[in-house]
Write a protein that holds these residues in place. Sequence first.
Motif, PDB file in Angstrom:
ATOM      1  N   HIS A   1     -82.328 -52.562  20.230  1.00  0.00           N
ATOM      2  CA  HIS A   1     -81.985 -52.412  21.653  1.00  0.00           C
ATOM      3  C   HIS A   1     -81.916 -50.937  22.009  1.00  0.00           C
ATOM      4  O   HIS A   1     -82.009 -50.069  21.137  1.00  0.00           O
TER       5      HIS A   1
ATOM      6  N   ASP B   1     -77.141 -44.731  20.401  1.00  0.00           N
ATOM      7  CA  ASP B   1     -76.742 -44.610  18.991  1.00  0.00           C
ATOM      8  C   ASP B   1     -77.660 -45.402  18.056  1.00  0.00           C
ATOM      9  O   ASP B   1     -77.452 -45.404  16.842  1.00  0.00           O
ATOM     10  N   HIS B   2     -78.679 -46.051  18.632  1.00  0.00           N
ATOM     11  CA  HIS B   2     -79.659 -46.776  17.810  1.00  0.00           C
ATOM     12  C   HIS B   2     -81.056 -46.173  17.885  1.00  0.00           C
ATOM     13  O   HIS B   2     -81.929 -46.553  17.108  1.00  0.00           O
TER      14      HIS B   2
ATOM     15  N   ASN C   1     -72.997 -46.043  12.407  1.00  0.00           N
ATOM     16  CA  ASN C   1     -74.225 -46.834  12.591  1.00  0.00           C
ATOM     17  C   ASN C   1     -74.943 -47.007  11.262  1.00  0.00           C
ATOM     18  O   ASN C   1     -74.829 -46.166  10.370  1.00  0.00           O
TER      19      ASN C   1
ATOM     20  N   ASP D   1     -76.571 -54.765  17.441  1.00  0.00           N
ATOM     21  CA  ASP D   1     -75.211 -54.858  17.983  1.00  0.00           C
ATOM     22  C   ASP D   1     -74.907 -56.256  18.515  1.00  0.00           C
ATOM     23  O   ASP D   1     -74.023 -56.418  19.356  1.00  0.00           O
TER      24      ASP D   1
ATOM     25  N   HIS E   1     -73.719 -51.654  12.761  1.00  0.00           N
ATOM     26  CA  HIS E   1     -72.586 -50.749  12.503  1.00  0.00           C
ATOM     27  C   HIS E   1     -71.766 -51.268  11.325  1.00  0.00           C
ATOM     28  O   HIS E   1     -71.751 -52.468  11.045  1.00  0.00           O
TER      29      HIS E   1
HETATM   30 FE    FE Z   1     -74.371 -49.522  18.681  1.00  0.00          FE
END
Ligand code: FE
Length: 233
Positions: free
Chosen positions: A58, A62-63, A16, A135, A173
């Motif tokens: 969003h 993972d964000h 990321n 993403d 990413h």
């Molecule tokens: Fe992601």
Amino acid sequence: MLKVVPILCRPGQMNNYAYLLIDKNTGISAVLDASEAEPVIKECEKQQLKPQFLLNTHHHFDHVEGNAELKALFNAKIIASAKDKDRIEGVDIALNEGDVFKIGDSEAHIIGADGHTIGHILWYFSKDKVLFTGDTLFNLSIGGLFEGTPEQMWNTLQKIKKLPDDVLFYPGHEYTAYGISALRGDVGQKYAQKAKERLKQGKPVAPISLKEEKICNPYLSIENRQDFYQMFE
Ligand code: FE
Ligand code: ZN
């Protein structure tokens, strides 16, 4: 003037990018997509900055996983899409498409980007010609359709295609490597060369101009809606 510092998070796993955004006029700063706290804190210490805002594209874990720790540490405000208000913890300010959010003198225009998720937003600093795509758009690919339809993703990508060619974009990413071998033509060869060089040096491939991306990214270069839908069958 906006300065952008990419911060690689989850290296060797999800790769990321969190981004440190610094408004040079005022020194006011923000973190976009705080994937995890530790590498972001390190970069803030290095730059001697205390970000006031935690911006989000969003709700995916993972964000956002660094949000809570950074909010507590810096007493920062969490800014997210209104549609993610109940899916991201601790949101202070909810934004909708067309809203403008200021980081000092730098202005971000919020672009709705349904597709990867419903409520995904892009952060577009039109004066600085900088776009954060989360993403939705990666180098040479796009994010998977977790919540939206091919039609919604198509509509979102058309919005990106309408932005000026000299806009530089920063994705969520580092996935460029997967797309390099398919690059063709003059612009493609240059893109491949630049990407390989930057990756070899352990640097982010971003930023790439939308001009190059519109030509080289198969999901952007495709001109027919029906052909685009077939890419998901
Ligand atoms: Fe992601
Ligand atoms: Zn995601």
